[in-house]
Motif scaffolding. Structure first.
Motif, PDB file in Angstrom:
ATOM      1  N   ALA A   1       0.840  -1.201   0.000  1.00  0.00           N
ATOM      2  CA  ALA A   1       0.000   0.000   0.000  1.00  0.00           C
ATOM      3  C   ALA A   1       0.869   1.242   0.000  1.00  0.00           C
ATOM      4  O   ALA A   1       2.023   1.213   0.431  1.00  0.00           O
TER       5      ALA A   1
ATOM      6  N   TRP B   1       0.253   6.656   2.756  1.00  0.00           N
ATOM      7  CA  TRP B   1      -0.846   7.363   3.410  1.00  0.00           C
ATOM      8  C   TRP B   1      -1.964   6.425   3.851  1.00  0.00           C
ATOM      9  O   TRP B   1      -2.738   6.744   4.752  1.00  0.00           O
ATOM     10  N   VAL B   2      -2.058   5.233   3.236  1.00  0.00           N
ATOM     11  CA  VAL B   2      -3.132   4.308   3.613  1.00  0.00           C
ATOM     12  C   VAL B   2      -2.599   3.096   4.366  1.00  0.00           C
ATOM     13  O   VAL B   2      -3.369   2.336   4.956  1.00  0.00           O
TER      14      VAL B   2
ATOM     15  N   ALA C   1      -3.936   2.033   7.863  1.00  0.00           N
ATOM     16  CA  ALA C   1      -5.254   1.398   7.936  1.00  0.00           C
ATOM     17  C   ALA C   1      -5.112  -0.116   7.924  1.00  0.00           C
ATOM     18  O   ALA C   1      -5.811  -0.834   8.652  1.00  0.00           O
TER      19      ALA C   1
ATOM     20  N   LEU D   1      -3.279   8.866  10.914  1.00  0.00           N
ATOM     21  CA  LEU D   1      -4.480   8.159  10.471  1.00  0.00           C
ATOM     22  C   LEU D   1      -5.072   7.348  11.624  1.00  0.00           C
ATOM     23  O   LEU D   1      -6.295   7.321  11.814  1.00  0.00           O
TER      24      LEU D   1
ATOM     25  N   GLY E   1     -13.500   8.369   2.343  1.00  0.00           N
ATOM     26  CA  GLY E   1     -12.849   7.296   3.065  1.00  0.00           C
ATOM     27  C   GLY E   1     -13.217   7.274   4.534  1.00  0.00           C
ATOM     28  O   GLY E   1     -13.445   6.212   5.127  1.00  0.00           O
TER      29      GLY E   1
END
Length: 309
Positions: A20, A23-24, A27, A214, A233
């Motif tokens: 990934a 930035w993600v 998660a 995040l 999101g």
């Protein structure tokens, strides 16, 4: 929206590594079924052939199967270059030779959770719902740092990465109506948008856009009494935590990307029989209103949304 797929793969004994963008990646680190996360060193735009080839050499021989979730050509390049024997994905962008197991793209836009879960090859996709959970002590630590109590504040996520046609323009007016503290969440790019909203309801509105990690944003959503958002999101994050939420749809469709949460309330004028004249233009899936009137979100009042909280 990819979490149910990963849960299915984990349940049948597959050990999962997720690739990934940075930035993600957090998660996926919050999902217990994921064993490892590789952060891609890629940027938007261009094939970045050298970087993909270098990473492919590093992971070659380490995987039996690659599930390629995006429909782009470049997303299928890395598994191909790494010689992963089984490469599963949807047809798209002339990548027939890059995939070994190819699914046809549906003619109509299906719910995205089912779209991703179909890569598992299993039935019963209509029951899949994303699930997220954080340790209670982790949530409490973040809330203490912000001086907040569980259930005692409302989170607003006024941004939408896709474009203006997904952004409800009345968050400020809604904030003025809410007696509880309001926490504004979003990326650094949405800090100015959130600051403009905070200025409309000074004193009890806190702009944290771009000021949290995040996982901290996840904790703030998990502890909220309610979440109000566009189709974004963070809307899906709220749904996965099962918190009460109001989801506002304009140019997009809750038939395609719904908040899969029994405690979610969806506002979409396209489905409102009392709204006249009917929104025959919706959903257009455009980044900006092609007709210039933006009725689909302009005409959703703060009063209407406040009544749902």
């Amino acid at each position: 929206m990819t979490e149910p797929l990963l849960r299915r793969l984990h349940a049948r004994g597959e050990r999962i590594t997720v690739g990934a963008l940075p930035w993600v990646a957090p998660a996926y680190r919050a999902m217990p079924q994921v064993d490892a996360v590789i952060e891609f060193p890629f940027r938007h735009g261009g094939l970045q052939w050298r970087e993909r080839r270098a990473l492919a050499r590093q992971i070659e021989g380490g995987f039996d199967t690659a599930y390629v979730l995006p429909n782009s050509l470049k997303s299928a390049l890395l598994p191909f270059l790494a010689s992963i024997p089984r490469r599963v994905g949807y047809l798209g962008e002339a990548r027939v030779g890059l995939l070994t197991h190819r699914l046809k793209n549906p003619k109509d836009k299906p719910p995205m959770v089912a779209f991703y879960s179909a890569l598992s090859g299993e039935p019963g996709l209509e029951h899949d719902r994303p699930q997220l959970a954080l340790p209670a002590e982790q949530v409490d630590e973040v809330l203490r740092a912000q001086g907040l109590e569980r259930g005692g504040y409302v989170v607003m996520a006024p941004g939408a990465e896709y474009g203006p046609a997904k952004r409800w323009p009345h968050f400020g007016a809604l904030a003025q109506r809410i007696a509880q503290p309001v926490v504004l969440l979003g990326s650094g790019k949405e800090a100015d948008l959130c600051e403009a909203i905070a200025l409309q309801a000074p004193g009890r509105t806190r702009n944290l856009a771009g000021k949290t990690s995040l996982l901290e944003a996840f904790a703030l959503i998990a502890g909220a009494g309610n979440v109000v958002s566009n189709d974004s999101g963070l809307m899906h994050v709220a749904a996965a935590f099962g918190v009460p939420q109001v989801a506002l749809f304009g140019s997009s469709s809750p038939l395609h990307t719904p908040p899969l949460n029994d405690r979610a309330q969806v506002v979409w004028l396209k489905q409102d029989p009392d709204y006249l004249p009917p929104l025959d233009c919706a959903p257009c899936f455009q980044r900006e209103c092609p007709l210039g009137h933006f009725r689909c979100l302009n005409d959703v009042s703060a009063q209407r949304v406040h009544a749902l909280l």
